[in-house]
Design an enzyme around this catalytic site. Structure first.
Site, PDB file in Angstrom:
ATOM      1  N   TYR A  77       6.702  24.132 -10.014  1.00 37.63           N
ATOM      2  CA  TYR A  77       7.464  23.682 -11.231  1.00 37.63           C
ATOM      3  C   TYR A  77       6.477  22.880 -12.140  1.00 37.63           C
ATOM      4  O   TYR A  77       6.530  23.226 -13.301  1.00 37.63           O
ATOM      5  CB  TYR A  77       8.363  22.802 -10.445  1.00 37.63           C
ATOM      6  N   SER A  81       8.632  18.836 -18.990  1.00 33.93           N
ATOM      7  CA  SER A  81       8.774  18.039 -17.958  1.00 33.93           C
ATOM      8  C   SER A  81       7.860  16.873 -17.794  1.00 33.93           C
ATOM      9  O   SER A  81       6.698  17.028 -18.354  1.00 33.93           O
ATOM     10  CB  SER A  81       8.917  18.830 -16.687  1.00 33.93           C
TER      11      SER A  81
HETATM   12  P1  NDP Z   1      20.380  23.051 -14.959  1.00 33.81           P
HETATM   13  O1  NDP Z   1      20.029  23.662 -13.687  1.00 33.81           O
HETATM   14  O2  NDP Z   1      21.597  22.257 -15.255  1.00 33.81           O
HETATM   15  O3  NDP Z   1      20.327  23.989 -16.114  1.00 33.81           O
HETATM   16  C1  NDP Z   1      19.404  25.304 -15.915  1.00 33.81           C
HETATM   17  C2  NDP Z   1      20.287  26.204 -16.957  1.00 33.81           C
HETATM   18  O4  NDP Z   1      19.181  27.456 -16.765  1.00 33.81           O
HETATM   19  C3  NDP Z   1      21.238  26.942 -16.468  1.00 33.81           C
HETATM   20  O5  NDP Z   1      22.401  26.834 -17.281  1.00 33.81           O
HETATM   21  C4  NDP Z   1      20.840  28.058 -15.841  1.00 33.81           C
HETATM   22  O6  NDP Z   1      22.168  29.263 -15.999  1.00 33.81           O
HETATM   23  C5  NDP Z   1      19.934  28.462 -16.727  1.00 33.81           C
HETATM   24  N1  NDP Z   1      19.031  29.546 -16.058  1.00 33.81           N
HETATM   25  C6  NDP Z   1      18.167  29.463 -14.877  1.00 33.81           C
HETATM   26  N2  NDP Z   1      17.491  30.631 -14.474  1.00 33.81           N
HETATM   27  C7  NDP Z   1      17.896  31.375 -15.615  1.00 33.81           C
HETATM   28  C8  NDP Z   1      17.558  32.743 -15.790  1.00 33.81           C
HETATM   29  N3  NDP Z   1      16.845  33.567 -15.326  1.00 33.81           N
HETATM   30  N4  NDP Z   1      18.068  33.384 -16.922  1.00 33.81           N
HETATM   31  C9  NDP Z   1      18.678  32.851 -17.858  1.00 33.81           C
HETATM   32  N5  NDP Z   1      19.439  31.429 -17.605  1.00 33.81           N
HETATM   33  C10 NDP Z   1      18.728  30.829 -16.554  1.00 33.81           C
HETATM   34  O7  NDP Z   1      19.228  21.972 -15.136  1.00 33.81           O
HETATM   35  P2  NDP Z   1      18.827  21.124 -16.234  1.00 33.81           P
HETATM   36  O8  NDP Z   1      19.872  21.134 -17.349  1.00 33.81           O
HETATM   37  O9  NDP Z   1      18.390  19.792 -15.611  1.00 33.81           O
HETATM   38  O10 NDP Z   1      17.420  21.867 -16.903  1.00 33.81           O
HETATM   39  C11 NDP Z   1      17.269  22.614 -18.082  1.00 33.81           C
HETATM   40  C12 NDP Z   1      15.838  22.194 -18.370  1.00 33.81           C
HETATM   41  O11 NDP Z   1      15.426  21.148 -18.510  1.00 33.81           O
HETATM   42  C13 NDP Z   1      14.816  23.082 -17.519  1.00 33.81           C
HETATM   43  O12 NDP Z   1      13.964  23.813 -17.922  1.00 33.81           O
HETATM   44  C14 NDP Z   1      14.485  21.875 -16.579  1.00 33.81           C
HETATM   45  O13 NDP Z   1      13.190  22.452 -15.914  1.00 33.81           O
HETATM   46  C15 NDP Z   1      14.293  20.871 -17.535  1.00 33.81           C
HETATM   47  N6  NDP Z   1      14.184  19.523 -17.115  1.00 33.81           N
HETATM   48  C16 NDP Z   1      15.179  18.783 -16.346  1.00 33.81           C
HETATM   49  C17 NDP Z   1      15.083  17.567 -16.226  1.00 33.81           C
HETATM   50  C18 NDP Z   1      16.257  16.640 -15.561  1.00 33.81           C
HETATM   51  O14 NDP Z   1      15.971  15.614 -15.240  1.00 33.81           O
HETATM   52  N7  NDP Z   1      17.288  17.252 -15.346  1.00 33.81           N
HETATM   53  C19 NDP Z   1      13.764  16.813 -16.360  1.00 33.81           C
HETATM   54  C20 NDP Z   1      12.677  17.626 -17.323  1.00 33.81           C
HETATM   55  C21 NDP Z   1      12.786  18.926 -17.506  1.00 33.81           C
HETATM   56  P3  NDP Z   1      22.532  30.265 -14.923  1.00 33.81           P
HETATM   57  O15 NDP Z   1      22.097  29.688 -13.557  1.00 33.81           O
HETATM   58  O16 NDP Z   1      24.039  30.320 -15.230  1.00 33.81           O
HETATM   59  O17 NDP Z   1      21.382  31.284 -15.285  1.00 33.81           O
END
Ligand code: NDP
Length: 253
Positions: free
Chosen positions: A156, A143
């Site tokens: 975070y 990030s």
């Molecule tokens: P989302 O919330 O859409 O995606 C997060 C995903 O992680 C979901 O599919 C969720 O599925 C899964 N997840 C969360 N906790 C768990 C767990 N304990 N076990 C298994 N799966 C898990 O957000 P983003 O797509 O934005 O985020 C994806 C990645 O990108 C993250 O690491 C985030 O920090 C990073 N990121 C995002 C940015 C942005 O601008 N959007 C910027 C920088 C980094 P479920 O809840 O069904 O488990």
């Protein structure tokens, strides 16, 4: 040299959190590049819907990444029933917004458990197979909060900064076995996580927009395409990098 070095044909990729947002964007890009894709997450219906949207050669496993005892079973199940995992994308992550003084130890630990400790546990397990086969590509999703200081995301930001340390350390141990380890640092990408984080906070939204040289938020496909490149043969000499995909936000004044 043809474009086939960019293809992911015959590669199996495990994408955590692949049912939504950036993970789904990565899954789509991998699918289009010819990979067999396995997505994970805690919500079965979300994963089923994603598989239905993506089409053939996409599998799902319901898995909570923080349940570390399950990790060896998850990896063995995929290796046995789908095939050798050549690419691991550590995308699953959670966000917590709060000033440092309002962040409890429990809040902080929860973020570290999902965003760092589980990432290491899954990486170590997948690497066990990759190191034996002398073939693999591991990508962490970092990030901007792992590159510069951002207020209200102390846990975070610390978790994402730790992924750089993980990349650096693993490169020193995995490289002679042809297992590459890189990270992508997404800028501000339109996903539910991001939109929830800035909803009702127009000041924050403006602050972010001012920072982005290209003047607009990114798409999940922007991260997907960068991940395809990093895990393809075209990037076979690239390991240990943290690639910002951020519309110039990192260098913009
Ligand atoms: P989302 O919330 O859409 O995606 C997060 C995903 O992680 C979901 O599919 C969720 O599925 C899964 N997840 C969360 N906790 C768990 C767990 N304990 N076990 C298994 N799966 C898990 O957000 P983003 O797509 O934005 O985020 C994806 C990645 O990108 C993250 O690491 C985030 O920090 C990073 N990121 C995002 C940015 C942005 O601008 N959007 C910027 C920088 C980094 P479920 O809840 O069904 O488990």
């Amino acid at each position: 040299m043809g474009l086939e070095v960019f293809s992911l044909e015959n590669k199996i990729a495990l994408i955590t959190g692949g049912g939504t947002g950036i993970g789904l964007g990565i899954a789509k890009a991998y699918h289009e590049a010819g990979a067999t894709v396995v997505i994970t997450g805690r919500r079965k219906q979300v994963l089923k819907d994603a598989v239905a949207e993506l089409g053939d050669n996409v599998h799902y496993r319901v898995n909570d990444i923080t349940n570390k005892k399950e990790i060896p079973n998850l990896v063995k199940d995929i290796e046995t029933n789908i095939g050798p995992i050549e690419v691991l994308i550590n995308n699953a992550g959670i966000h917590y917004k709060g000033m440092a003084q309002e962040t409890s130890d429990e809040d902080f630990e929860k973020i570290l458990q999902t965003n760092v400790i589980s990432v290491f546990a899954l990486t170590r397990e997948c690497a066990k197979y990759m190191l034996q086969r002398k073939k693999g590509s591991i990508i962490m999703i970092g990030s901007m909060a792992g590159i510069f200081g951002i207020d209200k995301v102390v846990a975070y930001g610390t978790s994402k900064t730790a992924l750089t340390g993980l990349v650096n350390a693993l490169v020193t141990e995995y490289s002679t076995s042809n297992v590459r380890v890189n990270a992508i640092a997404p800028g501000w990408i339109e996903s539910n996580m991001f939109l929830n984080a800035i909803n009702n906070d127009p000041q924050r939204k403006q602050q972010i927009t001012n920072r982005i040289a290209m003047d607009h938020f990114g798409q999940t496909s922007d991260i997907g395409n960068a991940a395809v490149f990093l895990s393809s043969e075209a990037a076979k000499y690239i390991t240990g990098v943290v690639l910002p995909v951020d519309g110039g936000a990192t260098v913009n004044f």
